[in-house]
Design a protein around this motif. Sequence first.
Motif, short mmCIF file in Angstrom:
data_model
loop_
_atom_site.label_atom_id
_atom_site.label_comp_id
_atom_site.label_asym_id
_atom_site.label_seq_id
_atom_site.Cartn_x
_atom_site.Cartn_y
_atom_site.Cartn_z
N VAL A 92 0.87 -1.17 0.00
CA VAL A 92 0.00 0.00 0.00
C VAL A 92 0.91 1.23 0.00
O VAL A 92 1.81 1.34 0.83
CB VAL A 92 -0.94 0.03 1.22
N TYR A 93 0.67 2.13 -0.92
CA TYR A 93 1.50 3.31 -1.07
C TYR A 93 0.77 4.52 -0.50
O TYR A 93 -0.41 4.75 -0.78
CB TYR A 93 1.82 3.54 -2.54
N TYR A 94 1.52 5.29 0.28
CA TYR A 94 0.98 6.48 0.93
C TYR A 94 1.76 7.71 0.53
O TYR A 94 2.99 7.68 0.45
CB TYR A 94 1.08 6.34 2.45
N CYS A 95 1.05 8.79 0.32
CA CYS A 95 1.70 10.08 0.15
C CYS A 95 1.61 10.83 1.48
O CYS A 95 0.71 10.58 2.29
CB CYS A 95 1.05 10.88 -0.96
N ALA A 96 2.55 11.75 1.68
CA ALA A 96 2.58 12.47 2.94
C ALA A 96 3.21 13.84 2.76
O ALA A 96 4.06 14.02 1.88
CB ALA A 96 3.36 11.67 3.98
N ARG A 97 2.78 14.76 3.60
CA ARG A 97 3.34 16.11 3.59
C ARG A 97 4.17 16.32 4.84
O ARG A 97 3.74 15.99 5.95
CB ARG A 97 2.22 17.14 3.54
N HIS A 98 5.35 16.87 4.66
CA HIS A 98 6.24 17.13 5.79
C HIS A 98 5.59 18.13 6.74
O HIS A 98 4.77 18.96 6.34
CB HIS A 98 7.57 17.66 5.27
N SER A 99 5.96 18.06 7.99
CA SER A 99 5.31 18.88 9.01
C SER A 99 5.86 20.30 9.10
O SER A 99 5.20 21.17 9.69
CB SER A 99 5.45 18.20 10.37
N ILE A 100 7.04 20.55 8.54
CA ILE A 100 7.66 21.86 8.69
C ILE A 100 7.89 22.48 7.32
O ILE A 100 8.44 21.85 6.43
CB ILE A 100 9.00 21.74 9.45
N MET A 101 7.52 23.73 7.20
CA MET A 101 7.62 24.45 5.94
C MET A 101 9.08 24.59 5.50
O MET A 101 9.97 24.83 6.32
CB MET A 101 6.97 25.82 6.08
N ILE A 102 9.29 24.46 4.22
CA ILE A 102 10.58 24.67 3.57
C ILE A 102 11.69 23.92 4.32
O ILE A 102 12.76 24.46 4.60
CB ILE A 102 10.91 26.17 3.42
N ARG A 103 11.44 22.71 4.64
CA ARG A 103 12.46 21.81 5.18
C ARG A 103 12.74 20.75 4.12
O ARG A 103 11.87 20.43 3.33
CB ARG A 103 11.98 21.14 6.46
N PRO A 104 13.94 20.20 4.14
CA PRO A 104 14.20 19.12 3.18
C PRO A 104 13.29 17.93 3.44
O PRO A 104 12.76 17.76 4.52
CB PRO A 104 15.66 18.76 3.45
N TYR A 105 13.15 17.11 2.44
CA TYR A 105 12.41 15.88 2.63
C TYR A 105 13.15 15.03 3.67
O TYR A 105 14.31 15.26 3.97
CB TYR A 105 12.30 15.11 1.31
N SER A 106 12.45 14.07 4.19
CA SER A 106 13.03 13.19 5.19
C SER A 106 12.59 11.77 4.93
O SER A 106 11.51 11.54 4.38
CB SER A 106 12.58 13.62 6.58
N ARG A 107 13.40 10.85 5.34
CA ARG A 107 13.05 9.44 5.22
C ARG A 107 12.28 8.95 6.45
O ARG A 107 11.79 7.82 6.47
CB ARG A 107 14.29 8.58 5.02
#
Length: 125
Positions: A92-107
Motif C-alpha cells: 500500500v502506497y501512501y503520500c505524505a506532507r512534511h510537518s515543517i515548511m521549507i524543510r528538506p524531505y526526510s526518510r
Amino acid sequence: VQLQASGGGLVQPGGSLRLSCVASGVTFSRYALGWFRQVAGEERSFVAGISWNGETFDYSDSVKGRFTISRDNAKNTVYLQMTRLNTDDTAVYYCARHSIMIRPYSRDPREYNYWGRGTLVTVSS
C-alpha cells in the motif's frame, strides 16, 4: 484536510504505474512531500521524497532508477512514476506532507503530519 492517493492497481512484473496524490484543505506548495509504502505486518518505509520547490529528490535504494517523484504545486499534486515493477514493490502506497515548511524531505515518517489513505499496488503475474 485531505490527501487522496490514486493510481494503484494490479500490474504484471516489468510493468509501470503512475500514482497521484492530490491535496485539499492543506497548504501544499512550501512543504516537502514523500511517498511511503507498507506491507502487511511490516513498518511503513520510505520510497521517495521531493523538496518543496521540486528541485531535489531522494529515493530508497530499492527503487532508485526505477521510480520518479515529481510535483505540480499549481495542482496540489505529487506523482510517483513507477517502472520495471517487481513483486517486491507490492504494498500500500501512501503520500505524505512534511510537518515543517521549507524543510528538506526526510526518510523518517514521523516528520510527516499529513497522510493520504493509501493506494494498493499489486505486482503479480
